[in-house]
Write an enzyme that holds these catalytic residues in place. Structure first.
Site, PDB file in Angstrom:
ATOM      1  N   GLU A  43       0.823  -1.111   0.343  1.00 55.07           N
ATOM      2  CA  GLU A  43       0.081  -0.164   0.055  1.00 55.07           C
ATOM      3  C   GLU A  43       1.111   0.848   0.042  1.00 55.07           C
ATOM      4  OE1 GLU A  43      -3.583  -0.015   2.278  1.00 55.07           O
ATOM      5  OE2 GLU A  43      -3.726  -1.937   2.548  1.00 55.07           O
ATOM      6  N   ASP A  44       0.344   2.199  -0.588  1.00 53.41           N
ATOM      7  CA  ASP A  44       1.148   3.879  -0.722  1.00 53.41           C
ATOM      8  C   ASP A  44       2.158   3.168  -1.004  1.00 53.41           C
ATOM      9  OD1 ASP A  44      -1.403   3.518   0.058  1.00 53.41           O
ATOM     10  OD2 ASP A  44      -1.458   5.269   1.668  1.00 53.41           O
ATOM     11  N   CYS A  82      -6.597   4.407  -2.501  1.00 50.35           N
ATOM     12  CA  CYS A  82      -7.350   3.009  -3.066  1.00 50.35           C
ATOM     13  C   CYS A  82      -8.362   2.310  -2.949  1.00 50.35           C
ATOM     14  CB  CYS A  82      -6.466   2.166  -0.959  1.00 50.35           C
ATOM     15  SG  CYS A  82      -7.688   3.028   0.458  1.00 50.35           S
ATOM     16  N   ASP A 243      -1.016  -0.349  -4.408  1.00 55.35           N
ATOM     17  CA  ASP A 243      -2.227   0.095  -4.922  1.00 55.35           C
ATOM     18  C   ASP A 243      -1.654   1.067  -5.473  1.00 55.35           C
ATOM     19  OD1 ASP A 243      -1.413   0.903  -2.335  1.00 55.35           O
ATOM     20  OD2 ASP A 243      -3.692   0.520  -1.743  1.00 55.35           O
ATOM     21  N   HIS A 244      -0.982   2.241  -5.392  1.00 59.28           N
ATOM     22  CA  HIS A 244      -0.827   3.230  -5.865  1.00 59.28           C
ATOM     23  C   HIS A 244       0.131   4.259  -4.753  1.00 59.28           C
ATOM     24  CE1 HIS A 244      -2.288   5.040  -1.767  1.00 59.28           C
ATOM     25  NE2 HIS A 244      -3.400   4.556  -2.157  1.00 59.28           N
TER      26      HIS A 244
END
Length: 629
Positions: A43-44, A82, A243-244
């Protein structure tokens, strides 16, 4: 302390232990000879990894994995946050097509549209998701055999192929606020992008971010080692991706390359090389563009299933692999309680950004983002006039269009939209954006409440496919004009204020807000009339114009109308969110006067899921000056 050399050696031993040759061990044989598929997701974070050339990163396990797989260098998450990003993955459909572009909007999908795990389960896969769902859709059938922190492919039946996700959060935005040590990342040496102020706080946050990726790196090594110990490495195609972009401000939530570009590394064992791209080789890299909408059709293609026509992504591996396109597409809708609308396009070199609400600054106050110290320090320095461009841009209104050359300007700070030398590129990407909007039937050109009103009992996707209910080209044209900042657009906007379609009227009022006070002088009577428009989205936008440019009587009338519209139990959560965003812009005197009403206002819309209701409550707390976290 264990030395860096020992960590690297451990990474090599673990990763290279997963051989590429056919195993003679008693590994599980698969039904229909379909591969196992393992996703390791994080994530992130963007491609801040050694394998992507980042010399400050410390990622020995991921780097060793990349030596055995293919690295994708041009990958966008479609959304820079997300829930909508994961919705693109789940469906293989761009969230603006389904109305799910807005953060935690929980919209209904059409009956025929299933998440990709349903297809895999139908052909015998055991599907597990360890950690996180967080989709922007609701009402869909259960997609996982197991979805929890304990979910694991070990729980499948003998001989059953698996699809498994292991999601790690150590690099998530909230980790920037942890008091963690950064043994591999000296804050004094951390690279600071040109748009961030170079302060000790910013350096510390960046070092913590890199440390989070290093902690994820260890997790990746553990999962891959476990796969080898289970005797499944030769039977399993492995994906690693995030996810980004980074959780730092101006990355997460913003559809620049910095918010959308993610790492993607895929390893295909020898047994399934026929499913790999033609140019696949251990340690290779490709510039073929890949987006999150491509992941679902790719999974189906890898398992021998032809992706359904309604999937908008393309398979980049497997039996049904398709030729890559020329562009990647990104978007920004409502981010938590803050309303915005941005679309972006990338080719191999340039990023084009189209701001449809340029009057809203980039850095709208979003409490969760402001928990990161970098955000607070950055804004404080701006308010104290201590910054110069490009460090000032985040706190200012936006241009209608932006164009960046990633080769000469990877930080995306030098806007080339007005450059005569880049006119051809601008027009190319502008047209690519328009074609994408029309092809995907982007429903985001309707205000969020209006999307739901027009859909009625159907899904937003189905409504948006019907041109009689959603005349997209007409609405797109007026939205483009309204957000253009072009003064010559004013006569057409004045005419559009009386159009029969409320979405056209909404954008016409928005255009008056964008053009400013001089435009309001020519439209004063029509804007006052729009305060009693039959459509509440138009009313809210008219109220915003009157609060910004009107006289005392206009402000009083606007405040009264907004107080009528704000209660979500009467007018819905999405009108409540829009109304509260404008009420917050009132001066201290008016806010003090309306506070008793806000304190007594019901906060729930009984007709929507729980998550959209959370944002009305947050906005009331912000307006009343109450603590949120």
């Amino acid at each position: 302390m264990i030395t860096k050399h020992i960590f690297v050696l451990a990474a090599i031993l673990i990763i290279t232990g997963c051989t590429d040759t056919e195993s003679d061990s008693s590994s599980t044989r698969l039904e229909g000879d379909r591969p196992n598929i393992l996703w390791i997701t994080t994530e992130d974070h963007g491609p801040h990894i050694g394998a992507y050339g980042d010399s400050f990163a410390y990622t020995p396990f991921i780097d060793a994995f990349a030596e055995r797989g293919m690295r994708y260098d041009m990958v966008w998450s479609n959304a820079p946050v997300c829930a909508p990003a994961r919705t693109a993955i789940l469906t293989g459909v761009y969230p603006p097509s389904t109305g799910s572009e807005h953060m935690r909007s929980d919209v209904n999908l059409p009956p025929f549209m299933d998440g990709y795990p349903v297809f895999l389960r139908d052909v015998g896969y055991y599907t597990t998701n360890n950690g996180k769902e967080d989709y922007n859709v609701t009402g869909h059938q259960p997609v996982w055999d197991e979805s929890s922190e304990d979910a694991h492919y070990r729980n499948r039946q003998d001989g059953q192929p698996f699809f498994a996700v292991f999601n790690f959060t150590e690099s998530h935005e909230y980790a920037l606020r942890s008091d963690r040590d950064t043994p591999h990342h000296d804050p004094d040496r951390v690279p600071v992008p040109s748009y961030h102020p170079d302060t000790p706080e910013v350096r510390r946050d960046w070092a913590r971010y890199y440390q989070g990726i290093s902690e994820i790196d260890q997790k990746v090594g553990e999962v891959l080692n476990e796969l080898e110990e289970e005797g499944l490495a030769d039977e399993t195609i492995v994906f690693f991706y995030a996810d980004h972009g980074s959780g730092m401000p101006r990355h997460k939530r913003w559809p620049y390359n910095s918010g959308l570009q993610v790492p993607l590394i895929v390893h295909v064992p020898e047994k399934y090389r026929h499913l790999a791209p033609q140019d696949y080789a251990p340690g290779s890299a490709t510039n073929d563009p890949v987006a999150f909408v491509d992941l679902a059709p790719t999974l189906l293609s890898l398992t021998g299933l032809e992706p359904p026509d309604w999937m908008q992504g393309r398979a980049f591996m497997g039996e049904y692999a398709a030729e890559p396109g020329d562009y990647l597409h990104g978007f920004r809708g409502r981010m938590d309680e803050r309303i915005d609308m941005v679309r972006s396009v990338r080719n191999g070199r340039y990023v084009y950004v189209r701001n449809y609400m340029p009057h809203r600054i980039y850095g709208q106050f979003l409490p969760y983002m402001f928990l990161t110290e970098t955000t607070r320090v950055w804004q404080d320095l701006y308010n104290e006039n201590e910054l110069e461009p490009p460090k000032t841009y985040f706190w200012e209104p936006k241009p209608a269009e932006e164009l960046y050359d990633l080769e000469s300007d990877p930080d995306e700070t030098m806007n080339l939209a007005d450059s005569k030398l880049h006119r051809e590129v601008l027009e190319e990407l502008r047209e690519a954006h328009r074609e994408h909007v029309m092809k995907t039937r982007d429903a985001g050109f309707l205000p969020e409440a209006e999307m739901h009103r027009r859909a009625g009992g159907e899904s937003i996707y189905e409504m948006a496919q019907d041109s009689s209910r959603y005349p997209l080209e007409k609405i797109f044209n007026i939205a483009s004009l309204a957000s253009s900042r072009d003064r010559e657009a004013l006569p057409e906007l004045l005419d559009a204020l009386d159009d029969e379609d409320p979405a056209v009227r909404y954008w016409a009022v928005t255009g008056i807000r964008v053009l400013g006070e001089y435009a309001f002088r020519d439209a004063t009577g029509q804007i006052r009339n729009a305060l009693t428009d039959e459509n509440p989205s138009v009313q809210v936008m008219a109220a915003e114009v009157l609060v910004r440019y009107g006289n005392d009587d206009d402000i009083e009338a606007a405040a009264g109308k907004l107080l009528e519209l704000a209660p979500p139990d009467k007018n819905g959560a999405f009108i409540g969110i829009a109304a509260m965003n404008v009420l917050e812009r009132l001066d201290e005197h008016h806010i003090e006067r309306i506070s008793p009403f806000i304190k007594e206002m019901p906060l729930k819309d009984p007709n929507v899921p729980e998550r959209p209701n959370e944002y009305v409550e947050r906005l009331t707390k912000i307006l009343l000056g109450e603590e949120l976290y």
